[in-house]
Write an enzyme that holds these catalytic residues in place. Structure first.
Site, PDB file in Angstrom:
ATOM      1  CE  LYS A  72      -6.100   5.110  -4.195  1.00  0.00           C
ATOM      2  NZ  LYS A  72      -4.755   4.651  -3.792  1.00  0.00           N
ATOM      3  N   GLY A 116      -5.502   1.067  -4.840  1.00  0.00           N
ATOM      4  CA  GLY A 116      -4.445   0.202  -4.336  1.00  0.00           C
ATOM      5  C   GLY A 116      -3.184   0.981  -4.036  1.00  0.00           C
ATOM      6  CB  SER A 128       2.369   8.954   2.279  1.00  0.00           C
ATOM      7  OG  SER A 128       1.125   9.284   2.869  1.00  0.00           O
ATOM      8  CE  LYS A 151      -5.162   5.558   0.437  1.00  0.00           C
ATOM      9  NZ  LYS A 151      -4.015   6.345  -0.046  1.00  0.00           N
TER      10      LYS A 151
END
Length: 332
Positions: free
Chosen positions: A105, A136, A254, A191
């Site tokens: 990503k 996702g 994260s 994101k």
């Protein structure tokens, strides 16, 4: 069916294990030969995914050319800024009929290209209709632990997206399809920048109001950039958009949120990155997206504020004050 996964980080390893457990013949390639040898010897990725034993159907590839030549499906799971370099290693291989699935990503620094575009630009023999992404809310730690997860397979060709869906879908790894590959890639990439902002809020000690504002207004920035690049506005409400944004902004897993949190606590970016074992994609994606948004004339104040804190050494308190005291404007 033979599947080759390029990239033996936590996510590449997780997907290789998932696919091998489904009964596919899977080869996992690591960039460093010494690391590949370690994986073959221990049958476990101790560095990036400890505690997960490799199933019998998973082999460690020493030769990327042989592994890619034999494969029906090639999964690109390397860091986003290494996709071009890795694809160039495949330039001499006949890729006709092979399905390409990118799971990294990010936006390429310098070119501003989506990673599916990088793959197509680098590999002239690949049919555009055979290129897809799998994005996702899907932390490797949870997927490898067989916790329920939902993702989206996106391709400009619906049949290709459905094929990816069939290959990866399991009882605990539910795969949806989408033909808006532009929107899915932009959402899944930007994101990570918003997650850095959310982490900064955590590091400073801000509360839930600030976090909710960052997520919501961050989603607006994602939507604007996606629309400017031809994406479907509805895509941001899906798994690659709000789904991945929420999990990346809130999760203890994260890496991007962690980087922001440490910046918010006063550490320098260089110090934070030098002590991390894995890549935080949002850092370089911030640079790439600021360049891209400037070129397209897209207003992305949170993204630009993160850039100022990361790369212009702007004090966190000053950056947040500037963000909050901009001229009032309509919400939508």
């Amino acid at each position: 069916m033979i599947i080759t996964v390029l990239g033996a980080g936590s996510w590449g390893t997780t997907l290789a294990v998932l696919l091998a457990n489904k009964g596919y013949a899977v080869s996992l390639w690591a960039h460093r030969p010494d690391f590949a040898q370690e994986l073959a010897r221990t049958r476990e990725n101790v560095k990036y995914l400890p505690g997960v034993t490799f199933p019998d159907g998973l082999e460690i590839a020493q030769d990327i050319n042989a592994a890619a030549t034999d494969a029906d499906v090639i999964v690109a799971a390397v860091p986003s800024q290494a996709v071009r370099e890795t694809m160039e290693l495949l330039a001499g291989i006949n890729l006709d009929g092979k399905l390409m699935v990118n799971v990294a990503k990010g936006i390429e620094l310098g070119s501003g290209k989506r990673l599916s575009e990088v793959i197509l630009e680098t590999l002239s023999g690949v049919d555009p209709s055979m290129v897809s992404v799998l994005y996702g809310p899907s932390h490797a730690e949870e997927v490898s632990g067989l916790q329920p997860t939902t993702v989206v397979a996106a391709s400009s060709n619906l049949d290709t997206a459905k094929r990816v869906q069939e290959i990866f879908h399991t009882r605990m790894f539910r795969v949806y399809v989408n033909t808006d590959i532009v929107g899915v890639e932009i959402a899944g990439s930007v994101k990570n920048i918003i997650a850095i902002a959310a982490g900064i809020a955590d590091g400073i000690g801000f509360g839930d109001n600030a976090k909710a504002a960052i997520i919501t207004r961050g989603l607006a920035e994602i939507s604007r950039l996606s629309a400017a690049m031809g994406g479907d506005p509805m895509t941001v409400s899906g798994l690659s958009g709000i789904g991945d944004l929420v999990v990346t902004c809130l999760s203890k897993h994260s890496r991007n949120r962690y980087v922001g949190e440490q910046i918010g606590k006063g550490r320098s970016l260089d110090d934070v990155i030098s002590h991390m074992n894995m890549v935080a994609e949002g850092v370089l994606t911030t640079k790439a997206v600021v360049e891209l948004s400037n070129r397209l004339g897209v207003d992305m104040p949170i993204t630009r504020t993160v850039y100022a804190m990361l790369f212009e050494h702007k004090p966190v308190e000053d950056a947040i004050l500037d963000l909050m005291t901009r001229d009032p404007k309509p919400e939508l």
